[in-house]
Design a protein around this motif. Structure first.
Motif, PDB file in Angstrom:
ATOM      1  N   SER A   1      -1.043   2.248  -3.709  1.00 42.10           N
ATOM      2  CA  SER A   1      -2.216   3.050  -3.348  1.00 42.10           C
ATOM      3  C   SER A   1      -2.736   3.849  -4.538  1.00 42.10           C
ATOM      4  CB  SER A   1      -1.879   3.995  -2.199  1.00 42.10           C
ATOM      5  OG  SER A   1      -1.683   3.287  -0.996  1.00 42.10           O
TER       6      SER A   1
ATOM      7  N   ASN B   1      -5.136  -3.103   6.576  1.00 44.79           N
ATOM      8  CA  ASN B   1      -4.081  -2.246   7.103  1.00 44.79           C
ATOM      9  C   ASN B   1      -3.297  -2.968   8.197  1.00 44.79           C
ATOM     10  OD1 ASN B   1      -2.775   0.315   7.066  1.00 44.79           O
ATOM     11  ND2 ASN B   1      -3.775   0.849   8.984  1.00 44.79           N
ATOM     12  N   GLN B   2      -1.976  -2.759   8.195  1.00 45.46           N
ATOM     13  CA  GLN B   2      -1.078  -3.387   9.157  1.00 45.46           C
ATOM     14  C   GLN B   2      -1.249  -4.916   9.158  1.00 45.46           C
ATOM     15  OE1 GLN B   2      -2.270  -0.595  12.509  1.00 45.46           O
ATOM     16  NE2 GLN B   2      -0.041  -0.501  12.756  1.00 45.46           N
TER      17      GLN B   2
ATOM     18  N   THR C   1      -9.933   5.993   1.760  1.00 49.21           N
ATOM     19  CA  THR C   1     -10.975   6.035   2.791  1.00 49.21           C
ATOM     20  C   THR C   1     -12.311   6.489   2.208  1.00 49.21           C
ATOM     21  OG1 THR C   1      -9.308   6.524   4.484  1.00 49.21           O
ATOM     22  CG2 THR C   1     -11.603   7.013   5.017  1.00 49.21           C
TER      23      THR C   1
ATOM     24  N   GLY D   1       0.805  -1.222   0.000  1.00 53.69           N
ATOM     25  CA  GLY D   1       0.000   0.000   0.000  1.00 53.69           C
ATOM     26  C   GLY D   1       0.832   1.263   0.000  1.00 53.69           C
TER      27      GLY D   1
ATOM     28  N   LEU E   1      -9.372  -2.220   2.631  1.00 51.95           N
ATOM     29  CA  LEU E   1      -7.997  -2.022   3.095  1.00 51.95           C
ATOM     30  C   LEU E   1      -7.679  -2.995   4.224  1.00 51.95           C
ATOM     31  CD1 LEU E   1      -5.305  -0.476   3.255  1.00 51.95           C
ATOM     32  CD2 LEU E   1      -6.448   1.185   4.746  1.00 51.95           C
TER      33      LEU E   1
ATOM     34  N   GLU F   1      -1.468  -3.771   3.213  1.00 51.93           N
ATOM     35  CA  GLU F   1      -0.318  -2.958   3.608  1.00 51.93           C
ATOM     36  C   GLU F   1       0.205  -3.420   4.960  1.00 51.93           C
ATOM     37  OE1 GLU F   1       2.708  -0.454   4.391  1.00 51.93           O
ATOM     38  OE2 GLU F   1       1.798  -0.952   2.438  1.00 51.93           O
TER      39      GLU F   1
ATOM     40  N   SER G   1     -14.182   3.492   0.262  1.00 51.21           N
ATOM     41  CA  SER G   1     -14.119   2.216   0.978  1.00 51.21           C
ATOM     42  C   SER G   1     -15.113   1.193   0.435  1.00 51.21           C
ATOM     43  CB  SER G   1     -14.357   2.436   2.473  1.00 51.21           C
ATOM     44  OG  SER G   1     -15.614   3.066   2.687  1.00 51.21           O
TER      45      SER G   1
ATOM     46  N   ASP H   1       1.330   1.078   8.606  1.00 48.31           N
ATOM     47  CA  ASP H   1       0.095   1.784   8.947  1.00 48.31           C
ATOM     48  C   ASP H   1      -0.185   2.831   7.883  1.00 48.31           C
ATOM     49  OD1 ASP H   1      -2.103   2.937  10.055  1.00 48.31           O
ATOM     50  OD2 ASP H   1      -1.119   3.622  11.896  1.00 48.31           O
ATOM     51  N   LEU H   2      -1.050   2.477   6.956  1.00 46.89           N
ATOM     52  CA  LEU H   2      -1.367   3.381   5.853  1.00 46.89           C
ATOM     53  C   LEU H   2      -2.127   4.611   6.328  1.00 46.89           C
ATOM     54  CD1 LEU H   2      -1.080   3.506   2.749  1.00 46.89           C
ATOM     55  CD2 LEU H   2      -3.338   2.487   2.589  1.00 46.89           C
ATOM     56  N   LEU H   3      -2.793   4.509   7.452  1.00 44.43           N
ATOM     57  CA  LEU H   3      -3.643   5.600   7.940  1.00 44.43           C
ATOM     58  C   LEU H   3      -2.914   6.536   8.902  1.00 44.43           C
ATOM     59  CD1 LEU H   3      -6.915   3.559   8.528  1.00 44.43           C
ATOM     60  CD2 LEU H   3      -6.174   4.785   6.474  1.00 44.43           C
TER      61      LEU H   3
ATOM     62  N   ALA I   1      -4.235   7.941   0.969  1.00 44.94           N
ATOM     63  CA  ALA I   1      -5.028   7.239   1.985  1.00 44.94           C
ATOM     64  C   ALA I   1      -6.394   7.891   2.162  1.00 44.94           C
ATOM     65  CB  ALA I   1      -4.269   7.209   3.306  1.00 44.94           C
TER      66      ALA I   1
END
Length: 521
Positions: A69, A191-192, A181, A64, A189, A90, A184, A93-95, A177
């Motif tokens: 992305s 994430n992590q 979002t 990601g 996603l 990803e 969605s 942490d994409l966020l 990101a």
């Protein structure tokens, strides 16, 4: 006929010749074909994959980062592909939001070309980047430490507002990101989450053989099946390993030393990018905005480690010398750095006496080259110094059946031209167009024949850019007297003859755009 009418109302319906293709997004993956004639429906064939999976997606993007992305954003925001079901995996942490403190800058930045800027704007990410964090530069000075060669570029000579923009990578990531979002419903996603394994197991349904689709196992036990698996997971790509695609190239025996620097003058617009070539590798100062710039210095690994370990005062003296002093001064200072970063001489005293000679030498050339020295550096941001190994890699192919590679998973380039991320964005644009065309023509977007247009469009330009940047670095690293003379003559002629400068500016802009066409989104 009732089945045909049901399929015709599906949002996942495309037409291919005289057949209708439905990609069923509910439950296990299912491909339904209805062959139609003027007399109506003449058959229905269904091949269903096993129901033992957790998730099914049209496209699964592993990685990601900015490139992965951007592809997800392009697919989700396009009216042609927004109905596809996309998974984005990803490990980090994409966020995570970058700092909004104007005095806090990331040490990883990219030069964003006009083509990449348009791409980011089209997917809705460019405007999401804080304008204070995307700094345009309109001038560039390149000079040789071992000869009198010097070239200045000014975008105004070519009728352009800027050459490119310098943007911190984490701010590009945050903007992408935000788009992810907002979409969605199209992008799931993960994430992590880390990829534990990727496998391919053939299955059967209703007595008909089904293509073996990539099966991605995550570290939390989640299993994903992908019609198309995209590797955007960097130089050590698990997707590339799964597809058994070889990557060839070489290591440069160099590290890229990066740091965030504060300049002496905060009133200057800071719109010039500076790059000086030395036998050990190029050093560049990239403008982040008034009062701040980013350092990228390519140098041997042992020297890089010693430079990173220097106390701040000595580090600043060395970097200023690298931009301002004769080559002999820099070589002497480097020789005085011990493995632990301690120095055996007073850097400030040793560097000062050569600085005036360097300015005088540059002033003598200024009448016909307009040469200048970069701004003085007064501080380095705490914990911003870092180093990463430099290498050249190119995959022997970019696609396989149900697999496509983009960005660093497909190729890795030396950072001296600042084109790594731009090449990745060009890959993402090209793969998006290929997928879009496949959807519009009713193809199975995971099959290799549907992916070949992407490989055909990107392979040669990517390879040409990799080799061109490699040759430039080797040319400036050659200390042969004949080569030094040729460099000085070539740079001097380029800088003196205005039509050549304008022509080279357009050529460099074309190269920087990495041979990409308009995205057509």
């Amino acid at each position: 006929m009732r089945s045909a009418l049901r399929l015709a109302s599906s949002p996942y319906l495309t037409q291919r010749g005289h057949s209708l293709v439905r990609w069923d997004h509910v439950g296990p993956p299912q491909l339904t074909l209805v062959a139609r004639t003027r007399h109506g429906s003449r058959g229905l064939a269904t091949a269903a994959a096993p129901g033992s999976i957790d998730k099914y997606y049209d496209i699964c993007i592993v990685g990601g980062g900015n490139v992965g992305s951007s592809l997800a954003c392009a697919l989700a925001t396009s009216p042609y592909t927004q109905s596809l079901k996309i998974a984005l995996i990803e490990a980090g942490d994409l966020l995570k939001r970058p700092s909004d403190d104007p005095n806090v800058r990331s040490n990883r930045v990219s030069s964003i070309t006009p083509a990449s800027q348009r791409f980011l704007a089209e997917v809705g990410a460019w405007e999401a980047i804080d304008p204070a964090r995307r700094h345009r530069f309109s001038k560039m000075q390149i000079w040789d430490s071992n000869s009198s060669g010097l070239v200045n570029f000014d975008s105004k000579e070519a009728g352009l507002e800027q050459i490119a923009w310098i943007v911190e990578n984490n701010h590009i990531q945050a903007a992408l990101a935000s788009v992810i979002t907002d979409h969605s419903s199209a992008i799931t996603l993960f994430n992590q989450r880390k990829v534990a394994s990727i496998s391919k197991a053939a299955s059967e349904g209703d007595g008909a053989a089904v293509d073996a689709w990539p099966q991605v196992q995550l570290d939390d036990g989640t299993t994903l099946w992908a019609r198309l698996l995209v590797g955007a997971d960097g130089g050590n790509s698990k997707v590339r390993e799964f597809a058994q695609i070889e990557s060839i190239g070489w290591d440069y025996n160099q590290k890229g030393v990066v740091a965030t620097l504060e300049l002496e003058d905060h009133t200057d617009a800071n719109e010039t990018a500076w790059q000086r070539y030395m036998p050990t590798g190029p050093i560049a100062l990239l403008p982040l905005g008034p009062g701040y710039s980013s350092l990228v210095w390519s140098i041997a690994p042992d020297l890089a480690n010693r430079i990173i370990a220097l106390p701040p005062r000595e580090f600043l003296e060395l970097v200023n010398a690298a931009f301002h002093n004769p080559l002999q001064d820099i070589q002497f200072l480097i020789s005085q750095i011990q493995p632990d970063g301690k120095t055996t001489c007073d850097f400030e005293a040793e560097a000062w006496w050569g600085r005036e000679r360097a300015q005088a030498s540059l002033d003598n050339r200024a009448s016909h080259t307009e040469g200048k020295l970069p701004p003085r550096i007064v501080s380095v941001a705490e914990k911003s110094r870092a180093g990463f190994p430099l290498k050249l890699r190119n995959s022997v192919r970019y696609v396989d059946d149900r697999v496509a590679l983009i960005g660093d998973a497909a190729h890795t380039i030396h950072p001296q031209a600042g084109q790594g991320l731009n090449l990745g964005f060009s890959d993402a644009q090209s793969l998006y167009r290929t997928i879009k065309d496949g959807v519009q023509t009713g193809q199975d977007i995971g099959r290799i024949h549907a992916l070949l247009p992407y490989a055909q469009e990107r392979y040669v330009p990517d390879l040409a850019m990799l080799l061109a940047v490699d040759r430039i670095g080797k040319l400036f690293g050659d200390e042969c007297e004949v080569v030094r003379g040729a460099r000085a003559f070539g740079l001097g002629a380029t800088n003196t003859v205005s039509p050549i400068k304008v022509g080279l500016h357009f050529l460099s802009r074309r190269v920087c755009n990495a041979w990409t066409a308009e995205s057509g989104m």
